[in-house]
Motif scaffolding. Structure first.
Motif: not given
Length: 361
Positions: A315-319, A335-342, A345-352
């Protein structure tokens, strides 16, 4: 009344021996006679006249007795002659050093107020050498390129060692302003878990608190914006056996990168030797130690068990990310950074969810 002191530095050098030879001619005295009267060997007199040997105080006393010319006269001549020779030699060396100066980001350093920038290039070189705390470029060659440096990322941009060393030097100077207790390894390690809560705060709040709490256990933390041609994000080194330095550049200007770099550097302090220096952002020289520091940072920020459980739920939605971050007590951007690094999660998701930082002043 204001007194103006004028300083004149002649660019020509007359060996005192030439004056001595002239005085002998005036007196119709041969070098052999002077040798007999002073007890100075003929060989040594010839060396003095050629400027190869200096007129020492003992020699000056003998010349005063034989020629009637004061000791101070001869010693002043000798002192002025040697000073002029030294200045001429220094000038030639400094002219060669100007080539090195071209690779130092002088304009940016002056813009930031690290140095002042006179119009004369030789004066600029003098300011830069003083900034580094070295007498000449030869000392820079000894101090900076020979450091045991380990890098974290592959080099993608041109990097100038001169610029990197200027950034490192500024961090060193800033660290002198931070009073630290003696390094306490167990205390610092225990502190790191508590520092995770700072990831949710703004820089105005977390920077002074981070610096003070780390200083209590012997670690100075400084923030120095990266210079052009450096590509650095952080560095770790030991200033003394009791004081470590973590230097951060805020290169990527986001909280996930900043905090990962901080904990990565902390990992180097706890896991690796005090004689080593680690510079993050350019070519890696010790992949094993960098990997160890990466794993340390990952585990400190998001314990592996909690991270694996979260990933398993998919469940990788913002909430969902916000709730997970709140549950483990860190900023959701991390958390977003770690998911993107691995690559979960796409690099353009949840950057807000990431907090962006900017240098001020």
């Amino acid at each position: 009344m204001v007194k103006v002191k004028n300083e004149f530095h002649p660019d020509y050098a007359v060996p005192p021996g030439e004056i001595l030879e002239y005085e002998l001619e005036l007196r119709a005295m041969s070098q052999k006679e002077l040798s007999d009267r002073t007890g100075i060997t003929s060989k040594h007199l010839i060396s003095i006249i050629k400027g190869d040997s200096a007129i020492t105080p003992q020699t000056a006393i003998k010349l005063e007795r034989v020629l009637g010319m004061p000791v101070d006269y001869w010693l002043n001549l000798e002192s002025q002659y040697r000073e002029i020779l030294a200045r001429k030699s220094e000038q030639k060396q400094l002219e060669r050093d100007l080539e090195w100066l071209k690779r130092v980001p002088v304009n940016e350093m002056a813009k930031r107020g690290w140095i002042d920038k006179p119009k004369d290039k030789m004066a600029v070189l003098d300011r830069v050498l003083k900034f580094f705390g070295i007498a000449s470029v030869a000392q820079w060659d000894d101090i900076w390129p020979n450091l045991a440096v380990a890098y974290r990322q592959h080099q993608k941009h041109e990097v100038f060692p001169e610029a990197v060393s200027a950034w490192l030097r500024k961090g060193e100077l800033e660290s002198h302003k931070i009073q630290c207790n003696k390094f306490d390894k167990s205390g610092f390690k225990a502190l790191l878990s508590d520092l995770r809560e700072l990831t949710t705060k703004t820089p105005e709040n977390f920077v002074p608190e981070l610096q003070q709490r780390c200083a209590n256990f012997g670690v100075a933390v400084v923030f120095v914006p990266a210079l052009p041609k450096t590509s650095v994000s952080g560095a770790t080194r030991w200033l003394t056996k009791d004081k470590a330095l973590i230097q951060l550049s805020l290169r990527y200007k986001s909280n996930d990168h900043l905090w990962f770099t901080f904990f990565h550097e902390a990992g180097h302090i706890l896991l690796h030797g005090k004689k080593e220096m680690f510079l993050e952002g350019t070519n890696g020289l010790d992949g094993k130690k960098e990997e160890e520091a990466d794993k340390f940072a990952e585990e400190m920020l998001i314990p592996r068990a909690e991270f694996n459980a979260f990933v398993k739920a998919r469940n990788f939605y913002a909430d969902d990310i916000r709730r997970f971050a709140d549950a483990i007590g860190i900023a959701p951007g991390i958390v977003v950074g770690q998911l993107q690094h691995k690559k979960l999660l796409p690099q353009n998701f949840c950057n807000e969810l990431k907090q962006r930082y900017e240098w001020r002043g």
